[in-house]
Design an enzyme around this catalytic site. Structure first.
Site, PDB file in Angstrom:
ATOM      1  N   ASP A  11       0.855  -0.986  -0.047  1.00 31.39           N
ATOM      2  CA  ASP A  11       0.021   0.074  -0.029  1.00 31.39           C
ATOM      3  C   ASP A  11       0.720   1.323   0.225  1.00 31.39           C
ATOM      4  O   ASP A  11       1.678   1.197   0.661  1.00 31.39           O
ATOM      5  CB  ASP A  11      -0.889  -0.081   1.251  1.00 31.39           C
ATOM      6  CG  ASP A  11      -2.195   0.893   1.318  1.00 31.39           C
ATOM      7  OD1 ASP A  11      -2.294   1.640  -0.180  1.00 31.39           O
ATOM      8  OD2 ASP A  11      -2.737   1.055   2.015  1.00 31.39           O
ATOM      9  N   ASP A 106      -2.776   2.282  -6.272  1.00 33.67           N
ATOM     10  CA  ASP A 106      -1.725   2.139  -5.375  1.00 33.67           C
ATOM     11  C   ASP A 106      -1.527   1.099  -4.573  1.00 33.67           C
ATOM     12  O   ASP A 106      -0.932   1.226  -3.343  1.00 33.67           O
ATOM     13  CB  ASP A 106      -1.446   3.613  -4.753  1.00 33.67           C
ATOM     14  CG  ASP A 106      -2.685   3.789  -3.662  1.00 33.67           C
ATOM     15  OD1 ASP A 106      -3.791   3.358  -3.725  1.00 33.67           O
ATOM     16  OD2 ASP A 106      -2.472   4.545  -2.742  1.00 33.67           O
ATOM     17  N   GLU A 107      -2.249  -0.035  -4.675  1.00 33.63           N
ATOM     18  CA  GLU A 107      -2.599  -1.107  -3.917  1.00 33.63           C
ATOM     19  C   GLU A 107      -2.752  -2.382  -4.358  1.00 33.63           C
ATOM     20  O   GLU A 107      -3.301  -2.390  -5.352  1.00 33.63           O
ATOM     21  CB  GLU A 107      -3.523  -0.879  -2.763  1.00 33.63           C
ATOM     22  CG  GLU A 107      -3.830  -1.766  -1.729  1.00 33.63           C
ATOM     23  CD  GLU A 107      -5.156  -1.412  -0.952  1.00 33.63           C
ATOM     24  OE1 GLU A 107      -5.453  -2.136   0.145  1.00 33.63           O
ATOM     25  OE2 GLU A 107      -6.029  -0.692  -1.270  1.00 33.63           O
TER      26      GLU A 107
END
Length: 397
Positions: A11, A106-107
């Site tokens: 993350d 973004d994860e």
């Protein structure tokens, strides 16, 4: 007994805000809030950790964020830029596992089971990923490591920002059980309220409760929640990204002008890529070379072979030829060199070899590569090293 999987959850830390602080040094250390317009009742997409100290968080109305943090710097969402950085991020992740499940821009989850033979322990893999992101994107990420998705995701959030936490089976009582029930992944507010009405405040409280009583009180969700409280989660990492290329990059601590240093880095990169391809049963046709000249000029050249291959020597010869096309001289300083291979075929589908390659020689190459891979699988990645990669002191100067 079935062996445990090795799963990472990555993350990025305050992704949008961190990109803005990276690209605008004057924003570093300041409360940056990225989101919709205050006048148009927008919401916060993300905010820097400096802004979070004021109580600002994602999904909060920007009007409320302005009241909490009157000196905050409010910026619009630059989605095009963030998507471009996200693509760079996932290219880094693809170096370490073919099984990647993105959860957002973004994860992601990565199943790195078996990848330890290539890259070391799960903790070493996580560190390599974090270091690559820092070195290449100038951003930080938090990574959780565990044997299932629930625990890996939970672990990544325990020591943000820039965290690295591993949860093993023996850590459940110490790490998992004291956490509040709000840490359960995938349960809504209403279910959380039902658990609280039962007097359940922590995950450990749920683990100690009778499953029959839970079924009577909260119905069909009881079994799932009860299993999570005992660290059980059978959900697999679902790879939804097709691996289109495998790449390696090296950013030098000091700018390089010596061609032998570049060739050595290139050989090491190609050797790693070829081994990774053979592990995935891939053979590639297109080789792309990337050079970043000091300070920031980046150029690429590519070449497509007449047949796909996973042979180190063939790939290195093509990459070295591309490097020679740049006509590197002592006046051109190189900051980064990278190579990637793409246009994959499965090794079992390949019937053709080069018309100019001796069949016996090709067979010997394959047998040698297979033997080297087997030795490295058994004794570790660095048990065998090419003589040309063993540099004497002062050779890089």
């Amino acid at each position: 007994m079935q062996s445990l999987r090795t799963i990472l959850h990555l993350d990025m830390d305050a992704f949008f805000a961190s990109i803005e602080q990276r690209d605008h040094p004057e924003l570093r250390g300041k409360p940056v809030i990225v989101g919709g317009s205050i006048k148009e009742r927008g919401v916060v997409a993300t905010c820097s950790y400096e802004a979070r100290r004021f109580g600002v968080h994602s999904a909060m109305p920007t009007v409320q964020a302005k009241r909490l943090c009157p000196n905050g710097i409010f910026l619009p969402v630059d989605r095009k830029k963030y998507v471009a950085v996200s693509k760079q991020l996932f290219r880094i992740l693809e170096r370490y596992s073919p099984v990647i499940e993105p959860l957002s821009i973004d994860e992601a989850f990565l199943d790195v089971t078996g990848c330890e033979k290539l890259f070391g322990s799960s903790r070493s893999i996580a560190l390599q990923i974090k270091q690559s992101i820092q070195r290449e994107l100038y951003l930080s990420a938090s990574v959780g490591i565990s044997y299932n998705k629930f625990l890996a995701k939970l672990a990544s959030d325990l020591k943000k920002p820039n965290g690295l936490v591993e949860i093993k089976p023996e850590d459940l009582t110490r790490i998992l059980h004291p956490l509040p029930i709000s840490r359960f992944w995938g349960i809504g507010k209403k279910t959380e309220e039902k658990l609280q009405r039962l007097g359940l405040r922590t995950i450990g409280d749920v683990a100690r409760m009778s499953i029959e009583s839970m079924r009577q009180r909260i119905g069909s969700l009881a079994d799932h929640i009860y299993q999570l409280s005992h660290g059980i989660d059978e959900r697999p990492v679902k790879a939804v990204r097709e691996v289109k290329s495998i790449s390696q990059e090296t950013t030098f601590a000091t700018d390089v002008t010596a061609i032998r240093v570049l060739e050595s880095a290139l050989l090491e990169q190609v050797t790693t890529i070829a081994r990774n391809m053979r592990r995935k049963q891939f053979a590639g046709k297109t080789i792309t070379l990337k050079l970043r000249f000091a300070p920031f000029q980046t150029v690429t050249k590519r070449h497509t072979l007449s047949f796909p291959t996973a042979d180190d020597h063939t790939l290195y010869a093509a990459a070295k030829q591309l490097l020679n096309h740049f006509e590197i001289s002592g006046t051109k300083a190189i900051r980064l060199i990278g190579v990637s291979v793409s246009q994959f075929s499965h090794i079992s589908d390949i019937q053709q070899i080069s018309l100019f390659e001796d069949i016996h020689a090709a067979t010997k190459k394959k047998e040698l590569a297979k033997a080297v891979d087997a030795i490295k699988d058994r004794f570790g990645e660095h048990i065998l090293t090419r003589a040309s990669l063993i540099q004497k002191e002062g050779q890089n100067e």
